[in-house]
Design a protein around this motif. Structure first.
Motif, short mmCIF file in Angstrom:
data_model
loop_
_atom_site.label_atom_id
_atom_site.label_comp_id
_atom_site.label_asym_id
_atom_site.label_seq_id
_atom_site.Cartn_x
_atom_site.Cartn_y
_atom_site.Cartn_z
N PHE A 28 0.82 -1.21 0.00
CA PHE A 28 0.00 0.00 0.00
C PHE A 28 0.85 1.26 0.00
O PHE A 28 0.57 2.21 -0.71
N VAL A 29 1.92 1.26 0.78
CA VAL A 29 2.75 2.45 0.89
C VAL A 29 3.36 2.83 -0.46
O VAL A 29 3.55 4.01 -0.74
N ARG A 30 3.61 1.90 -1.31
CA ARG A 30 4.17 2.21 -2.63
C ARG A 30 3.20 3.06 -3.46
O ARG A 30 3.61 3.84 -4.29
N TYR A 31 1.92 2.89 -3.21
CA TYR A 31 0.89 3.64 -3.94
C TYR A 31 0.98 5.14 -3.68
O TYR A 31 0.89 5.94 -4.60
N TRP A 32 1.16 5.53 -2.43
CA TRP A 32 1.08 6.95 -2.10
C TRP A 32 2.37 7.57 -1.60
O TRP A 32 2.48 8.78 -1.53
N ALA A 33 3.37 6.80 -1.27
CA ALA A 33 4.58 7.35 -0.64
C ALA A 33 5.28 8.40 -1.49
O ALA A 33 5.80 9.38 -0.95
N SER A 34 5.27 8.25 -2.78
CA SER A 34 5.95 9.24 -3.63
C SER A 34 5.18 10.55 -3.70
O SER A 34 5.70 11.55 -4.17
N GLU A 35 3.94 10.56 -3.22
CA GLU A 35 3.12 11.77 -3.25
C GLU A 35 3.20 12.58 -1.96
O GLU A 35 2.62 13.65 -1.87
N THR A 36 3.92 12.09 -0.96
CA THR A 36 3.98 12.80 0.31
C THR A 36 4.71 14.12 0.19
O THR A 36 5.62 14.27 -0.63
N GLU A 37 4.34 15.06 1.01
CA GLU A 37 5.00 16.35 1.04
C GLU A 37 6.33 16.28 1.78
O GLU A 37 7.20 17.10 1.59
N CYS A 38 6.49 15.26 2.63
CA CYS A 38 7.69 15.17 3.47
C CYS A 38 8.74 14.23 2.91
O CYS A 38 9.74 13.97 3.56
N VAL A 39 8.55 13.74 1.70
CA VAL A 39 9.42 12.69 1.17
C VAL A 39 10.90 13.05 1.24
O VAL A 39 11.73 12.19 1.50
N ASP A 40 11.27 14.30 1.08
CA ASP A 40 12.67 14.70 1.12
C ASP A 40 13.03 15.56 2.32
O ASP A 40 14.08 16.19 2.33
N LEU A 41 12.18 15.59 3.32
CA LEU A 41 12.42 16.44 4.48
C LEU A 41 12.96 15.64 5.66
O LEU A 41 12.63 14.48 5.82
N PRO A 42 13.78 16.30 6.49
CA PRO A 42 14.18 15.64 7.73
C PRO A 42 12.98 15.55 8.66
O PRO A 42 11.99 16.27 8.48
N PRO A 43 13.03 14.67 9.64
CA PRO A 43 11.89 14.54 10.55
C PRO A 43 11.61 15.81 11.33
O PRO A 43 12.49 16.61 11.54
N HIS A 44 10.41 15.98 11.76
CA HIS A 44 9.91 16.96 12.70
C HIS A 44 10.88 18.13 12.92
O HIS A 44 12.04 17.87 13.14
N PRO A 45 10.60 19.38 12.90
CA PRO A 45 9.30 20.00 12.66
C PRO A 45 8.98 20.24 11.18
O PRO A 45 7.85 20.55 10.85
N ALA A 46 9.96 20.11 10.31
CA ALA A 46 9.69 20.34 8.89
C ALA A 46 8.62 19.37 8.38
O ALA A 46 7.74 19.75 7.61
N ALA A 47 8.68 18.14 8.82
CA ALA A 47 7.68 17.16 8.38
C ALA A 47 6.30 17.52 8.89
O ALA A 47 5.31 17.36 8.18
N LYS A 48 6.21 18.04 10.10
CA LYS A 48 4.91 18.43 10.66
C LYS A 48 4.27 19.52 9.81
O LYS A 48 3.08 19.47 9.52
N GLN A 49 5.06 20.47 9.39
CA GLN A 49 4.53 21.54 8.54
C GLN A 49 4.09 20.98 7.19
O GLN A 49 3.05 21.35 6.67
N ALA A 50 4.88 20.08 6.64
CA ALA A 50 4.53 19.48 5.35
C ALA A 50 3.26 18.66 5.46
O ALA A 50 2.44 18.66 4.54
#
Length: 69
Positions: A6-28
């Motif tokens: 399932f994750v292969r279906y949507w993972a490339s569409e995430t806003e955080c795909v190239d971001l470091p974890p938290h807080p940048a990911a939280k904003q994304a």
């Protein structure tokens, strides 16, 4: 459906795909088009770290509240 497939279906569409974890990911996550899918995946597999707009603790609390309903 298998969460690993399932994750292969949507993972490339995430806003955080190239971001470091938290807080940048939280904003994304706040504007991510697949946040709901990510959240359900993270809850379903017990994902560590930040995913689906929530920390692991927040997701654990969400899962516990769902189980009480």
């Amino acid at each position: 459906m298998d969460p690993k497939l399932f994750v292969r279906y949507w993972a490339s569409e995430t806003e955080c795909v190239d971001l470091p974890p938290h807080p940048a990911a939280k904003q994304a996550c706040s504007v991510c088009p697949v946040r709901d899918e990510c959240l359900e995946w993270a809850v379903g597999i017990g994902q560590e770290g930040y995913a689906g707009g929530m920390t692991k603790v927040e997701r654990d609390n969400l899962e516990a509240s769902r189980e009480q309903e």
